[in-house]
Design a protein around this motif. Structure first.
Motif, PDB file in Angstrom:
ATOM      1  N   LYS A 144       0.831  -1.200   0.000  1.00  0.00           N
ATOM      2  CA  LYS A 144       0.000   0.000   0.000  1.00  0.00           C
ATOM      3  C   LYS A 144       0.869   1.255   0.000  1.00  0.00           C
ATOM      4  CE  LYS A 144      -3.892   2.082   2.426  1.00  0.00           C
ATOM      5  NZ  LYS A 144      -4.838   1.967   3.528  1.00  0.00           N
ATOM      6  N   ALA A 145       1.930   1.243   0.795  1.00  0.00           N
ATOM      7  CA  ALA A 145       2.829   2.397   0.852  1.00  0.00           C
ATOM      8  C   ALA A 145       3.536   2.591  -0.482  1.00  0.00           C
ATOM      9  CB  ALA A 145       3.849   2.212   1.978  1.00  0.00           C
ATOM     10  N   GLU A 146       3.949   1.505  -1.109  1.00  0.00           N
ATOM     11  CA  GLU A 146       4.639   1.592  -2.394  1.00  0.00           C
ATOM     12  C   GLU A 146       3.747   2.223  -3.454  1.00  0.00           C
ATOM     13  OE1 GLU A 146       7.371  -1.172  -5.308  1.00  0.00           O
ATOM     14  OE2 GLU A 146       5.862  -2.142  -4.077  1.00  0.00           O
ATOM     15  N   GLN A 147       2.464   1.913  -3.406  1.00  0.00           N
ATOM     16  CA  GLN A 147       1.528   2.463  -4.378  1.00  0.00           C
ATOM     17  C   GLN A 147       1.369   3.972  -4.217  1.00  0.00           C
ATOM     18  OE1 GLN A 147      -2.056   0.170  -3.948  1.00  0.00           O
ATOM     19  NE2 GLN A 147      -1.063  -1.731  -4.525  1.00  0.00           N
ATOM     20  N   LYS A 148       1.655   4.486  -3.030  1.00  0.00           N
ATOM     21  CA  LYS A 148       1.534   5.916  -2.772  1.00  0.00           C
ATOM     22  C   LYS A 148       2.764   6.714  -3.197  1.00  0.00           C
ATOM     23  CE  LYS A 148      -1.609   5.606   1.150  1.00  0.00           C
ATOM     24  NZ  LYS A 148      -1.777   5.936   2.571  1.00  0.00           N
ATOM     25  N   VAL A 149       3.859   5.998  -3.360  1.00  0.00           N
ATOM     26  CA  VAL A 149       5.090   6.681  -3.725  1.00  0.00           C
ATOM     27  C   VAL A 149       4.960   7.236  -5.144  1.00  0.00           C
ATOM     28  CG1 VAL A 149       7.566   6.392  -4.166  1.00  0.00           C
ATOM     29  CG2 VAL A 149       6.505   5.256  -2.219  1.00  0.00           C
ATOM     30  N   LEU A 150       5.320   8.485  -5.280  1.00  0.00           N
ATOM     31  CA  LEU A 150       5.271   9.100  -6.606  1.00  0.00           C
ATOM     32  C   LEU A 150       6.680   9.430  -7.070  1.00  0.00           C
ATOM     33  CD1 LEU A 150       2.299  11.590  -6.212  1.00  0.00           C
ATOM     34  CD2 LEU A 150       2.314   9.375  -7.331  1.00  0.00           C
ATOM     35  N   LYS A 151       6.858   9.311  -8.350  1.00  0.00           N
ATOM     36  CA  LYS A 151       8.129   9.661  -8.969  1.00  0.00           C
ATOM     37  C   LYS A 151       7.927  11.005  -9.649  1.00  0.00           C
ATOM     38  CE  LYS A 151      10.800   8.139 -12.880  1.00  0.00           C
ATOM     39  NZ  LYS A 151      10.922   7.076 -13.872  1.00  0.00           N
ATOM     40  N   LEU A 152       8.750  11.983  -9.301  1.00  0.00           N
ATOM     41  CA  LEU A 152       8.651  13.295  -9.930  1.00  0.00           C
ATOM     42  C   LEU A 152       9.615  13.361 -11.105  1.00  0.00           C
ATOM     43  CD1 LEU A 152       8.487  15.649  -6.835  1.00  0.00           C
ATOM     44  CD2 LEU A 152       6.631  14.969  -8.332  1.00  0.00           C
ATOM     45  N   ARG A 153       9.129  13.927 -12.175  1.00  0.00           N
ATOM     46  CA  ARG A 153       9.979  14.119 -13.345  1.00  0.00           C
ATOM     47  C   ARG A 153       9.643  15.472 -13.963  1.00  0.00           C
ATOM     48  NH1 ARG A 153       7.383  13.777 -18.082  1.00  0.00           N
ATOM     49  NH2 ARG A 153       5.412  12.675 -18.158  1.00  0.00           N
ATOM     50  N   THR A 154      10.492  15.935 -14.846  1.00  0.00           N
ATOM     51  CA  THR A 154      10.274  17.199 -15.539  1.00  0.00           C
ATOM     52  C   THR A 154       9.738  16.899 -16.930  1.00  0.00           C
ATOM     53  OG1 THR A 154      12.156  18.104 -14.336  1.00  0.00           O
ATOM     54  CG2 THR A 154      11.381  19.354 -16.209  1.00  0.00           C
ATOM     55  N   ASP A 155       8.633  17.571 -17.284  1.00  0.00           N
ATOM     56  CA  ASP A 155       8.077  17.368 -18.626  1.00  0.00           C
ATOM     57  C   ASP A 155       8.802  18.266 -19.627  1.00  0.00           C
ATOM     58  OD1 ASP A 155       7.009  19.904 -18.350  1.00  0.00           O
ATOM     59  OD2 ASP A 155       4.932  19.248 -18.196  1.00  0.00           O
ATOM     60  N   ALA A 156       8.340  18.263 -20.878  1.00  0.00           N
ATOM     61  CA  ALA A 156       8.982  19.028 -21.948  1.00  0.00           C
ATOM     62  C   ALA A 156       8.986  20.530 -21.684  1.00  0.00           C
ATOM     63  CB  ALA A 156       8.286  18.730 -23.275  1.00  0.00           C
ATOM     64  N   ASN A 157       8.030  21.021 -20.878  1.00  0.00           N
ATOM     65  CA  ASN A 157       7.940  22.446 -20.563  1.00  0.00           C
ATOM     66  C   ASN A 157       8.724  22.815 -19.308  1.00  0.00           C
ATOM     67  OD1 ASN A 157       6.175  22.867 -22.755  1.00  0.00           O
ATOM     68  ND2 ASN A 157       4.426  22.265 -21.496  1.00  0.00           N
ATOM     69  N   GLY A 158       9.431  21.870 -18.738  1.00  0.00           N
ATOM     70  CA  GLY A 158      10.192  22.131 -17.519  1.00  0.00           C
ATOM     71  C   GLY A 158       9.355  22.077 -16.250  1.00  0.00           C
ATOM     72  N   GLU A 159       8.103  21.629 -16.364  1.00  0.00           N
ATOM     73  CA  GLU A 159       7.211  21.527 -15.210  1.00  0.00           C
ATOM     74  C   GLU A 159       7.399  20.174 -14.517  1.00  0.00           C
ATOM     75  OE1 GLU A 159       4.949  23.948 -14.211  1.00  0.00           O
ATOM     76  OE2 GLU A 159       5.854  25.220 -15.763  1.00  0.00           O
ATOM     77  N   LEU A 160       7.300  20.200 -13.201  1.00  0.00           N
ATOM     78  CA  LEU A 160       7.348  18.940 -12.463  1.00  0.00           C
ATOM     79  C   LEU A 160       6.009  18.232 -12.569  1.00  0.00           C
ATOM     80  CD1 LEU A 160       9.223  19.735  -9.127  1.00  0.00           C
ATOM     81  CD2 LEU A 160      10.022  18.365 -11.027  1.00  0.00           C
ATOM     82  N   VAL A 161       6.064  16.963 -12.906  1.00  0.00           N
ATOM     83  CA  VAL A 161       4.850  16.142 -12.963  1.00  0.00           C
ATOM     84  C   VAL A 161       5.053  14.901 -12.118  1.00  0.00           C
ATOM     85  CG1 VAL A 161       3.446  16.549 -15.033  1.00  0.00           C
ATOM     86  CG2 VAL A 161       5.696  15.621 -15.284  1.00  0.00           C
ATOM     87  N   ALA A 162       3.980  14.477 -11.495  1.00  0.00           N
ATOM     88  CA  ALA A 162       4.032  13.266 -10.679  1.00  0.00           C
ATOM     89  C   ALA A 162       3.459  12.114 -11.482  1.00  0.00           C
ATOM     90  CB  ALA A 162       3.237  13.460  -9.398  1.00  0.00           C
ATOM     91  N   GLU A 163       4.126  10.987 -11.394  1.00  0.00           N
ATOM     92  CA  GLU A 163       3.619   9.788 -12.056  1.00  0.00           C
ATOM     93  C   GLU A 163       3.793   8.621 -11.103  1.00  0.00           C
ATOM     94  OE1 GLU A 163       7.531   8.579 -14.661  1.00  0.00           O
ATOM     95  OE2 GLU A 163       6.110   9.936 -15.569  1.00  0.00           O
ATOM     96  N   PRO A 164       3.015   7.567 -11.289  1.00  0.00           N
ATOM     97  CA  PRO A 164       3.125   6.424 -10.384  1.00  0.00           C
ATOM     98  C   PRO A 164       4.535   5.854 -10.380  1.00  0.00           C
ATOM     99  CG  PRO A 164       1.208   6.208 -11.789  1.00  0.00           C
ATOM    100  CD  PRO A 164       1.998   7.383 -12.297  1.00  0.00           C
ATOM    101  N   PHE A 165       4.968   5.416  -9.219  1.00  0.00           N
ATOM    102  CA  PHE A 165       6.281   4.820  -9.055  1.00  0.00           C
ATOM    103  C   PHE A 165       6.262   3.418  -9.632  1.00  0.00           C
ATOM    104  CE2 PHE A 165       9.058   2.057  -6.520  1.00  0.00           C
ATOM    105  CZ  PHE A 165      10.277   2.628  -6.819  1.00  0.00           C
TER     106      PHE A 165
END
Length: 77
Positions: free
Chosen positions: A52-73
């Motif tokens: 359950k905890a692992e499912q909550k972990v988010l990976k942050l990355r930078t999109d093409a516009n330089g914005e931070l986006v969260a996606e599932p880990f």
């Protein structure tokens, strides 16, 4: 009677106690089996809490516009 909900840390602590008790070999077969069953239940609870905890972990990355986006880990294998 309903079982008390343990935190992950409490469940792991109890599991460590059970392992230590079983390692002594000072228990009857019946008592050892009872401890083993309790330990197996605690392992399942801990594994479920970790999942359950692992499912909550988010990976942050930078999109093409330089914005931070969260996606599932997704763990690497």
């Amino acid at each position: 009677m309903a079982e008390k909900k343990l935190t992950f840390e409490q469940a792991m602590g109890r599991l460590e106690e059970i392992v230590a008790q079983l390692e002594t070999g000072d228990h009857s077969l019946e008592n050892a089996l009872s401890l083993y069953e309790e330990g197996a239940k605690l392992m399942k609870q801990c594994a479920a809490m970790l999942d359950k905890a692992e499912q909550k972990v988010l990976k942050l990355r930078t999109d093409a516009n330089g914005e931070l986006v969260a996606e599932p880990f997704v763990p690497k294998e």
